[in-house]
Write a protein that holds these residues in place. Structure first.
Motif, short mmCIF file in Angstrom:
data_model
loop_
_atom_site.label_atom_id
_atom_site.label_comp_id
_atom_site.label_asym_id
_atom_site.label_seq_id
_atom_site.Cartn_x
_atom_site.Cartn_y
_atom_site.Cartn_z
N ASN A 89 0.15 -0.89 -0.19
CA ASN A 89 -0.01 -0.05 -0.15
C ASN A 89 1.26 1.32 -0.20
O ASN A 89 1.17 1.91 -1.08
CB ASN A 89 -1.03 0.28 1.27
CG ASN A 89 -1.50 0.95 1.63
OD1 ASN A 89 -1.90 1.51 -0.01
ND2 ASN A 89 -2.73 1.35 2.20
N MET A 90 2.07 1.10 0.84
CA MET A 90 2.73 2.59 0.50
C MET A 90 3.31 2.54 -0.17
O MET A 90 3.18 4.01 -0.83
CB MET A 90 3.85 1.95 2.25
CG MET A 90 3.75 2.75 3.19
SD MET A 90 4.22 1.79 4.58
CE MET A 90 6.34 3.08 4.34
N ARG A 91 3.74 1.98 -0.91
CA ARG A 91 4.37 1.82 -2.00
C ARG A 91 3.42 2.13 -3.75
O ARG A 91 3.79 3.34 -4.18
CB ARG A 91 5.51 0.26 -2.82
CG ARG A 91 5.94 -0.11 -4.86
CD ARG A 91 6.60 -0.59 -4.70
NE ARG A 91 5.36 -2.18 -4.78
CZ ARG A 91 4.65 -1.67 -6.41
NH1 ARG A 91 4.99 -0.83 -7.79
NH2 ARG A 91 3.62 -2.68 -6.29
N LEU A 96 1.42 6.43 -7.26
CA LEU A 96 0.37 7.12 -7.43
C LEU A 96 0.59 8.39 -7.30
O LEU A 96 0.58 9.46 -7.69
CB LEU A 96 -0.66 7.31 -6.34
CG LEU A 96 -2.54 8.18 -6.49
CD1 LEU A 96 -2.44 7.67 -8.20
CD2 LEU A 96 -3.89 7.57 -5.75
N ASP A 97 1.11 8.72 -6.21
CA ASP A 97 1.79 10.66 -6.10
C ASP A 97 2.82 10.91 -6.90
O ASP A 97 2.66 12.41 -7.45
CB ASP A 97 2.54 11.15 -4.58
CG ASP A 97 1.57 10.68 -3.27
OD1 ASP A 97 0.34 10.52 -3.96
OD2 ASP A 97 1.93 10.38 -2.08
N ASN A 98 3.17 10.06 -7.47
CA ASN A 98 4.17 10.55 -8.89
C ASN A 98 3.85 10.71 -9.74
O ASN A 98 4.08 11.44 -10.98
CB ASN A 98 5.81 9.30 -8.52
CG ASN A 98 6.48 9.82 -7.93
OD1 ASN A 98 6.47 10.51 -7.10
ND2 ASN A 98 6.89 8.58 -7.31
N ILE A 99 2.52 9.76 -10.07
CA ILE A 99 1.94 10.08 -11.81
C ILE A 99 1.29 11.17 -11.29
O ILE A 99 0.38 12.02 -12.42
CB ILE A 99 1.06 8.52 -11.23
CG1 ILE A 99 1.53 7.54 -11.33
CG2 ILE A 99 -0.14 8.82 -12.20
CD1 ILE A 99 0.90 6.02 -11.95
N ALA A 100 0.08 11.57 -10.47
CA ALA A 100 -0.74 12.24 -10.03
C ALA A 100 0.25 14.10 -9.70
O ALA A 100 -0.66 15.08 -9.45
CB ALA A 100 -1.79 12.57 -9.43
N THR A 101 0.94 14.30 -10.90
CA THR A 101 1.91 15.70 -10.01
C THR A 101 1.49 16.48 -11.35
O THR A 101 1.25 15.60 -13.04
CB THR A 101 2.96 15.80 -10.20
OG1 THR A 101 3.84 15.58 -11.27
CG2 THR A 101 3.99 15.08 -9.04
#
Length: 160
Positions: A89-91, A96-101
């Motif tokens: 989940n953390m990975r 997801l944080d990297n994709i949504a920039t």
């Protein structure tokens, strides 16, 4: 003066006999056959009951220990699985944080053939923000209010 003994008690001379007396062959206690059979049956069942209890108690203790160890193994396996799921989940959250920039969204839009809007392409809309307020009149007719109430409920249920 001495008073004569006027009782009728006679002396038991056998008490003073020093000769050896013959032993009695008469049993002290008699046991009847019917009573002996009942006593043996009662003892047999009591012995069987005690044996069953003595054998079943250690078996019960062992089975509870086995169940406890099986549950401990399953708990440790579930804990390990939970830890792995939390790491996954953390990975995925980091991915997801990297994709949504914004840079990634812009890069993806350019790859799809889109382009940035220019100032000349924008349409400005002006709204009249007057200060007038309109209030709906309340209908005093009870039948109309009841019909409105039913229509609101039917609309809520998706039937109206």
């Amino acid at each position: 003066m001495l008073t004569p003994n006027r009782t009728s008690t006679a002396y038991d001379f056998d008490l003073f006999d020093v000769r050896e007396k013959p032993k009695q062959e008469k049993p002290i206690m008699e046991v009847k056959e019917g009573n002996l059979a009942v006593a043996k049956k009662g003892n047999f069942f009591a012995v069987i009951l005690v044996a069953v209890i003595v054998v079943s108690f250690p078996i019960y203790i062992l089975s509870s220990k086995v169940t406890l160890s099986e549950l401990s193994v399953s708990i440790s396996a579930a804990t390990t699985e939970l830890a792995a799921a939390e790491r996954e989940n953390m990975r995925l959250s980091a991915e997801l944080d990297n994709i949504a920039t914004l840079a990634r969204v812009e890069e993806f839009a350019l790859a799809m053939g889109m382009q940035k809007i220019t100032i000349t392409q924008g349409n400005h809309i002006t709204l009249d923000t007057g200060s007038t307020t309109e209030v709906a009149e309340i209908d005093e007719n009870p039948f109309t209010r009841m019909a409105d109430w039913f229509s609101v409920r039917l609309e809520y249920l998706g039937l109206g």
